[in-house]
Design a protein around this motif. Structure first.
Motif, PDB file in Angstrom:
ATOM      1  N   ALA A 149       0.901  -1.172  -0.109  1.00  0.00           N
ATOM      2  CA  ALA A 149       0.327  -0.295  -0.302  1.00  0.00           C
ATOM      3  C   ALA A 149       0.919   1.428  -0.150  1.00  0.00           C
ATOM      4  O   ALA A 149       0.192   2.313   0.134  1.00  0.00           O
ATOM      5  N   HIS A 150       1.979   1.700   1.084  1.00  0.00           N
ATOM      6  CA  HIS A 150       2.560   2.451   0.610  1.00  0.00           C
ATOM      7  C   HIS A 150       3.593   2.036  -0.713  1.00  0.00           C
ATOM      8  O   HIS A 150       3.808   3.736  -1.380  1.00  0.00           O
ATOM      9  N   ALA A 154       1.645   9.630  -5.887  1.00  0.00           N
ATOM     10  CA  ALA A 154       2.287  10.671  -6.233  1.00  0.00           C
ATOM     11  C   ALA A 154       2.966  11.429  -7.422  1.00  0.00           C
ATOM     12  O   ALA A 154       2.324  11.772  -7.166  1.00  0.00           O
ATOM     13  N   GLU A 155       4.036  10.022  -7.395  1.00  0.00           N
ATOM     14  CA  GLU A 155       4.522  10.276  -8.740  1.00  0.00           C
ATOM     15  C   GLU A 155       3.790  10.661 -10.053  1.00  0.00           C
ATOM     16  O   GLU A 155       4.495  11.410 -10.741  1.00  0.00           O
ATOM     17  N   ALA A 156       2.933  10.273 -10.069  1.00  0.00           N
ATOM     18  CA  ALA A 156       2.219   9.551 -11.400  1.00  0.00           C
ATOM     19  C   ALA A 156       1.492  11.323 -11.099  1.00  0.00           C
ATOM     20  O   ALA A 156       0.397  12.170 -12.313  1.00  0.00           O
ATOM     21  N   GLY A 157       0.769  11.943  -9.730  1.00  0.00           N
ATOM     22  CA  GLY A 157       0.449  13.623  -9.625  1.00  0.00           C
ATOM     23  C   GLY A 157      -1.369  12.813 -10.041  1.00  0.00           C
ATOM     24  O   GLY A 157      -2.230  13.363 -10.347  1.00  0.00           O
ATOM     25  N   ASP A 158      -1.439  11.133  -9.526  1.00  0.00           N
ATOM     26  CA  ASP A 158      -2.800  10.934  -9.680  1.00  0.00           C
ATOM     27  C   ASP A 158      -4.080  11.274  -8.262  1.00  0.00           C
ATOM     28  O   ASP A 158      -3.166  10.185  -6.934  1.00  0.00           O
ATOM     29  N   ASP A 159      -4.293  12.193  -7.864  1.00  0.00           N
ATOM     30  CA  ASP A 159      -4.621  12.458  -6.652  1.00  0.00           C
ATOM     31  C   ASP A 159      -5.966  11.781  -6.648  1.00  0.00           C
ATOM     32  O   ASP A 159      -5.822  10.763  -5.158  1.00  0.00           O
ATOM     33  N   ASP A 160      -6.867  11.199  -6.695  1.00  0.00           N
ATOM     34  CA  ASP A 160      -7.887  10.277  -6.516  1.00  0.00           C
ATOM     35  C   ASP A 160      -6.603   9.372  -6.257  1.00  0.00           C
ATOM     36  O   ASP A 160      -7.665   8.351  -5.390  1.00  0.00           O
ATOM     37  N   THR A 161      -6.464   7.955  -6.905  1.00  0.00           N
ATOM     38  CA  THR A 161      -5.284   7.669  -6.831  1.00  0.00           C
ATOM     39  C   THR A 161      -4.800   7.337  -5.425  1.00  0.00           C
ATOM     40  O   THR A 161      -4.812   6.183  -4.668  1.00  0.00           O
ATOM     41  N   LEU A 162      -4.099   8.928  -5.463  1.00  0.00           N
ATOM     42  CA  LEU A 162      -3.054   8.601  -4.542  1.00  0.00           C
ATOM     43  C   LEU A 162      -4.669   8.542  -2.866  1.00  0.00           C
ATOM     44  O   LEU A 162      -3.862   8.370  -1.814  1.00  0.00           O
ATOM     45  N   CYS A 217      -5.440   5.020  -2.378  1.00  0.00           N
ATOM     46  CA  CYS A 217      -3.635   4.896  -1.524  1.00  0.00           C
ATOM     47  C   CYS A 217      -4.185   4.697  -0.391  1.00  0.00           C
ATOM     48  O   CYS A 217      -3.109   4.062   0.892  1.00  0.00           O
ATOM     49  N   ARG A 218      -3.651   5.982  -0.187  1.00  0.00           N
ATOM     50  CA  ARG A 218      -3.163   6.245   1.825  1.00  0.00           C
ATOM     51  C   ARG A 218      -4.225   5.756   2.314  1.00  0.00           C
ATOM     52  O   ARG A 218      -4.718   5.705   3.426  1.00  0.00           O
ATOM     53  N   ALA A 219      -6.201   5.844   2.096  1.00  0.00           N
ATOM     54  CA  ALA A 219      -6.368   4.805   2.721  1.00  0.00           C
ATOM     55  C   ALA A 219      -6.804   3.463   3.584  1.00  0.00           C
ATOM     56  O   ALA A 219      -6.413   2.586   4.440  1.00  0.00           O
ATOM     57  N   GLU A 220      -5.901   3.155   1.665  1.00  0.00           N
ATOM     58  CA  GLU A 220      -5.414   1.382   1.842  1.00  0.00           C
ATOM     59  C   GLU A 220      -4.524   1.697   2.900  1.00  0.00           C
ATOM     60  O   GLU A 220      -4.620   0.378   3.661  1.00  0.00           O
ATOM     61  N   ARG A 221      -3.367   1.672   2.781  1.00  0.00           N
ATOM     62  CA  ARG A 221      -2.206   2.087   3.442  1.00  0.00           C
ATOM     63  C   ARG A 221      -2.933   2.131   5.197  1.00  0.00           C
ATOM     64  O   ARG A 221      -1.913   0.969   5.718  1.00  0.00           O
ATOM     65  N   LEU A 222      -3.657   3.199   5.592  1.00  0.00           N
ATOM     66  CA  LEU A 222      -4.045   3.393   6.914  1.00  0.00           C
ATOM     67  C   LEU A 222      -4.453   2.118   7.513  1.00  0.00           C
ATOM     68  O   LEU A 222      -4.320   1.641   8.769  1.00  0.00           O
ATOM     69  N   ASN A 223      -5.810   1.660   6.725  1.00  0.00           N
ATOM     70  CA  ASN A 223      -5.847   0.174   7.152  1.00  0.00           C
ATOM     71  C   ASN A 223      -5.367  -0.607   7.663  1.00  0.00           C
ATOM     72  O   ASN A 223      -5.082  -1.931   7.992  1.00  0.00           O
ATOM     73  N   ALA A 224      -4.238  -0.943   6.611  1.00  0.00           N
ATOM     74  CA  ALA A 224      -3.064  -2.031   6.456  1.00  0.00           C
ATOM     75  C   ALA A 224      -2.727  -1.724   7.195  1.00  0.00           C
ATOM     76  O   ALA A 224      -2.353  -2.395   8.355  1.00  0.00           O
ATOM     77  N   MET A 225      -1.873  -0.471   7.695  1.00  0.00           N
ATOM     78  CA  MET A 225      -0.851  -0.072   9.225  1.00  0.00           C
ATOM     79  C   MET A 225      -1.721  -0.582  10.141  1.00  0.00           C
ATOM     80  O   MET A 225      -1.191  -1.083  11.165  1.00  0.00           O
TER      81      MET A 225
END
Length: 90
Positions: free
Chosen positions: A25-26, A33-41, A44-52
């Motif tokens: 997820a990280h 972030a590198e792609a500049g895709d804010d919606d996907t970012l 991904c942040r929500a998934e990373r938080l859930n995984a953490m």
């Protein structure tokens, strides 16, 4: 390199999937972030938080929430991800 040569202790083995989920997820966050895709970012942040959260809970439940245990899990997960990447044909 000696960290990579020792296998993951049996008591930490069940936690590896939680660590891998967080690391994946990280990495997805970094790519978005590198792609500049804010919606996907944001997704991904929500998934990373859930995984953490899941990782922290699983480690606490297993009594494996010390800094050395977290480090061993991190190293094992990064090694597994490196192996996955090496095995993926381009």
């Amino acid at each position: 390199m000696s960290e990579d040569s020792s296998p993951l202790p049996d008591r930490l083995q069940p936690l590896l999937e939680y660590q891998l989920r967080f690391e994946r997820a990280h990495l997805a966050c970094l790519c978005a972030a590198e792609a500049g895709d804010d919606d996907t970012l944001n997704d991904c942040r929500a998934e990373r938080l859930n995984a953490m959260r899941a990782l922290i809970t699983a480690c606490a439940d297993a009594g494996a929430d010390s800094a050395p245990d977290r480090q061993v899990l991190k190293v094992a997960a990064m090694a597994a991800l490196a192996n996955e990447t090496a095995d993926t044909p381009e």
